[in-house]
Design a protein around this motif. Structure first.
Motif, PDB file in Angstrom:
ATOM      1  N   UNK A 192       8.322   6.890   5.092  1.00 22.97           N
ATOM      2  CA  UNK A 192       7.659   5.585   5.006  1.00 22.97           C
ATOM      3  C   UNK A 192       6.764   5.569   3.769  1.00 22.97           C
ATOM      4  N   UNK A 193       7.363   5.367   2.580  1.00 25.64           N
ATOM      5  CA  UNK A 193       6.585   5.465   1.334  1.00 25.64           C
ATOM      6  C   UNK A 193       5.554   4.363   1.163  1.00 25.64           C
ATOM      7  N   UNK A 194       5.820   3.165   1.717  1.00 22.17           N
ATOM      8  CA  UNK A 194       4.927   2.025   1.498  1.00 22.17           C
ATOM      9  C   UNK A 194       4.720   1.221   2.778  1.00 22.17           C
ATOM     10  N   UNK A 195       3.577   0.557   2.838  1.00 25.30           N
ATOM     11  CA  UNK A 195       3.313  -0.441   3.875  1.00 25.30           C
ATOM     12  C   UNK A 195       3.172  -1.796   3.190  1.00 25.30           C
ATOM     13  N   UNK A 215       0.872  -1.173   0.000  1.00 19.00           N
ATOM     14  CA  UNK A 215       0.000   0.000   0.000  1.00 19.00           C
ATOM     15  C   UNK A 215       0.911   1.225   0.000  1.00 19.00           C
ATOM     16  N   UNK A 216       1.068   1.887  -1.140  1.00 19.31           N
ATOM     17  CA  UNK A 216       2.061   2.947  -1.310  1.00 19.31           C
ATOM     18  C   UNK A 216       1.409   4.297  -1.612  1.00 19.31           C
ATOM     19  N   UNK A 217       2.059   5.355  -1.153  1.00 14.95           N
ATOM     20  CA  UNK A 217       1.579   6.716  -1.410  1.00 14.95           C
ATOM     21  C   UNK A 217       2.124   7.200  -2.749  1.00 14.95           C
ATOM     22  N   UNK A 218       1.219   7.654  -3.637  1.00 16.69           N
ATOM     23  CA  UNK A 218       1.612   8.206  -4.931  1.00 16.69           C
ATOM     24  C   UNK A 218       1.692   9.718  -4.791  1.00 16.69           C
ATOM     25  N   UNK A 219       2.923  10.227  -4.830  1.00 14.54           N
ATOM     26  CA  UNK A 219       3.137  11.657  -4.599  1.00 14.54           C
ATOM     27  C   UNK A 219       2.473  12.508  -5.677  1.00 14.54           C
TER      28      UNK A 219
END
Length: 727
Positions: free
Chosen positions: A214-217, A114-118
């Motif tokens: 913490x870019x991804x879980x 589960x990653x954040x897309x900047x």
């Protein structure tokens, strides 16, 4: 424990010279277990790439796998080419190993992330479900755990009729190797699980506010022994990249859901068709087949179970005398002059040999055997039956080493000579003839050797046995083929040794010593750490050796070591004052080994000028004068390496502190070297990704970061759901 005094000024180089001795080699070499050939149906492929595919599994033609009359489950695998390499797959999942004896298979299963897309400001999920419904596989609850990695992460799995997961919040400092809620949380995998799906609660828990650190879980089922948390997993994509998006998972498998009592009665479908095979009920349901005791091979093939020649595998089937193979078993009898008692061969008190001098020789051997604690050792071995430790006769070792021929010498020094030997089983070993033995420890010698033989670590040379019927006991070790670290760095100047190789050797050696100090029971002090006691295999992996010099850690402070031991240039100055060996003595000696790796200079050089004889003193003087670069080996001295070299030098300096209380522990040293190694490997991977792929393996180490810490709790109880499902 009181602090120890610094080195006294009168402790001169002359005293160092008097205490010196060189020990240029130590044991070495792997005892290979004999494995039966993989058996499949005639004309069927039994290997895909490097993976053996034993029947009932099969590749290609349907007839190559277990037929439908035996099972309703599919045992057929696909052998596919991936990047030019053949690999087996089951329903799109790579199979890396299959075990008939254990009823297990190893596969790689996708990691959910589960990653954040900047660029879009949104969370992007990649959830990877797994479903083994209608197959012979269960996901093993004993061999796997569910791991969740990240900050502000709440993730759970629906496994058959159970939902379980945990929350990870970054509120405390992260620690390598710990997955108890700080950056990483874990829960047990439920029993009888064959399918799961993952969910991330992104509404209340996501990395949108902490994505820089913490870019991804991540959430994944992983084989427990294959996972070690690293703090780098939180602040980068190293975790996902290390496993290439698919983590190793262990599965249990069965033939059908019938229990043995029912399966045996159906002669047309019963799968255990080899003679000398048995049916085994699985605790979760269903049955498998297994070769009977004394047999090995494939129980699913006619005549697939073959007699084991136990005499060729003395480690698994120890026999201290004459071994004779029989069908399904073996007989062990004693050599002339000995008799069998409680499964052990004991020397006769009265020899039956007619010659007078041979009777006298046997009497002497018997006395030596008892003096060195042979009878005590027998009692210990009786209480630990199944432990692979052998008491060798002098005659056996004479034959193995061609009567201790000079041509078989691997190395020699002040505390013994090491010979290469070949046992009757064609196993290569290293035999060490010790020079002396501590008179006060004679009676406990055999017992201590048994304790040392129980050490099981990938970076420690295995002690296989000993011979007690001689004046000074002989030790038998596994054979390691690639020589010593001393030889690599001091006698092989034509070869280039990269910094990453040196760092690997240092790290593996440090972890081995940390294991001896912290994990062995009782704790063990090496007592003679040096580059000639670090062996190298064909991959330059380090193996710490020579436990003839090892000392069991004292149980109280009144038990002092009274004999000065060690090697000049490596000796702890504090130990030379007190004659008391501690774990910090090993730390000092290891610091000198670090210097050898950094400088490619010997620990002690008798031919050098007075101020350059002792490497540690020369190094500390250079550090004090800010002249470290003058000492470094030209092969590794460049701008790209300097930061790593300076950190290694600082670590060596701490190890060489005159007061042991100020030195780090071997555990701390191993962790620091692991961190440096991982940083360097990661840096190289970005420059040469293909070249570094093999370095990233299963191990995990820390890179400096400023991530938040975590906290976790289990939601097994709160999120439990009852769902209808069928096998």
């Amino acid at each position: 424990m009181s602090s120890r005094a610094p080195l006294l000024p009168w402790l001169s180089l002359r005293l160092l010279l008097l205490l010196c001795h060189y020990s240029l080699s130590a044991p070495a070499a792997a005892l290979d277990a004999l494995a039966p050939a993989v058996v499949g149906k005639p004309g069927c492929q039994t290997r895909c790439g490097v993976v053996d595919i034993p029947f009932p599994f099969g590749i290609g033609d349907d007839r190559c796998a277990l037929e439908a009359r035996h099972t309703r489950y599919p045992f057929k695998l696909d052998c596919m080419s991936v990047g030019g390499t053949s690999k087996p797959f089951f329903r799109g999942m790579e199979v890396t190993k299959i075990s008939l004896a254990d009823g297990k298979a190893w596969m790689k299963m996708n990691i959910s992330q589960n990653c954040y897309n900047q660029s879009t400001g949104t969370m992007e999920r990649n959830r990877e479900p797994v479903d083994f419904t209608g197959t012979p596989f269960w996901i093993s609850d004993k061999d796997n755990k569910i791991f969740v990695i990240g900050c502000r992460t709440f993730s759970y799995m629906q496994i058959n009729n159970v939902v379980t997961g945990c929350v990870s919040k970054c509120e405390r400092a992260l620690k390598d190797g710990e997955c108890s809620g700080d950056g990483c949380c874990q829960v047990d995998f439920p029993t009888k699980g064959w399918r799961y799906s993952t969910t991330f609660d992104s509404e209340n828990y996501n990395t949108s506010l902490v994505w820089r650190n913490n870019p991804c879980s991540y959430m994944a089922v992983i084989e427990t022994t294959a996972f070690k948390f690293s703090t780098t997993y939180v602040n980068s994509t190293i975790f996902y990249d290390t496993y290439n998006g698919a983590a190793p998972v262990v599965l249990d498998w069965i033939i059908s859901m019938d229990v043995c009592d029912i399966a045996i009665k159906n002669t047309t479908s019963y799968a255990c068709i080899s003679g000398n095979s048995n049916c085994v009920d699985d605790i979760k349901g269903g049955y498998r087949c297994k070769c009977s005791h004394g047999y090995e091979g494939n129980p699913y093939i006619k005549d697939g179970c073959k007699d084991i020649n136990e005499c060729l595998d003395n480690a698994t089937y120890p026999c201290m005398g004459i071994c004779k193979n029989t069908i399904g078993s073996f007989d062990c009898s004693c050599y002339p002059g000995s008799y069998m008692k409680n499964g052990f061969c004991l020397p006769n008190q009265k020899s039956t040999f007619p010659a007078r001098h041979r009777r006298k020789l046997q009497h002497i051997k018997n006395n030596y055997f008892q003096q060195h604690g042979g009878l005590i050792l027998f009692e210990e071995m009786k209480s630990q039956q199944g432990h692979a430790f052998k008491i060798f006769s002098e005659e056996e070792l004479q034959q193995a080493t061609n009567k201790f021929n000079e041509q078989e010498i691997l190395g020699q020094g002040g505390n013994g000579i090491v010979y290469k030997g070949l046992l009757k089983s064609n196993s290569e070993v290293a035999v060490k003839k010790c020079m002396t033995i501590d008179e006060q420890k004679k009676k406990e010698f055999g017992k201590e050797m048994l304790i040392l033989s129980q050490i099981n670590h990938k970076s420690i040379v295995k002690l296989l046995g000993c011979c007690l019927e001689v004046e000074v006991p002989m030790l038998v070790y596994e054979f390691i083929p690639n020589g010593t670290l001393f030889h690599l760095i001091h006698e092989n100047h034509g070869n280039h040794i990269s910094l990453i190789t040196r760092l690997q050797i240092a790290h593996e050696s440090a972890e081995a010593l940390a294991y001896l100090h912290s994990c062995a029971s009782p704790p063990i002090l090496h007592g003679d750490v040096k580059s000639s006691n670090i062996l190298l295999d064909n991959n330059f992996s380090a193996k710490v050796s020579d436990f003839g010099a090892s000392i069991l850690a004292p149980t109280d402070e009144m038990q002092f070591v009274t004999l000065v031991q060690g090697t000049c240039g490596y000796l702890d100055p504090e130990y030379m004052q007190t004659c008391q060996l501690t774990d910090k003595s090993d730390v000092y000696s290891f610091g000198v080994v670090l210097l050898e790796l950094l400088t490619r200079k010997k620990a002690f050089n008798l031919d050098a000028p007075e101020h350059e004889k002792v490497l540690s003193m020369m190094f500390l003087s250079a550090m004090k004068e800010n002249k470290l670069e003058d000492m470094l080996d030209d092969q590794i001295k460049n701008n790209e390496n300097m930061e790593f070299l300076e950190e290694m030098a600082e670590l060596a300096k701490k190890c060489l502190d005159m007061s042991s209380i100020n030195r780090p522990s071997m555990k701390e040293i191993g962790d620091e070297l692991g961190r440096l190694r991982k940083v360097m490997e990661h840096q190289c991977a970005r420059q040469n990704p293909e070249e570094m792929e093999s370095f990233l393996g299963d191990s995990s180490y820390v890179i400096n970061s400023t991530v938040e810490s975590t906290k976790s709790f289990s939601i097994e109880k709160n999120a439990m759901k009852r769902l209808k499902s069928g096998r």
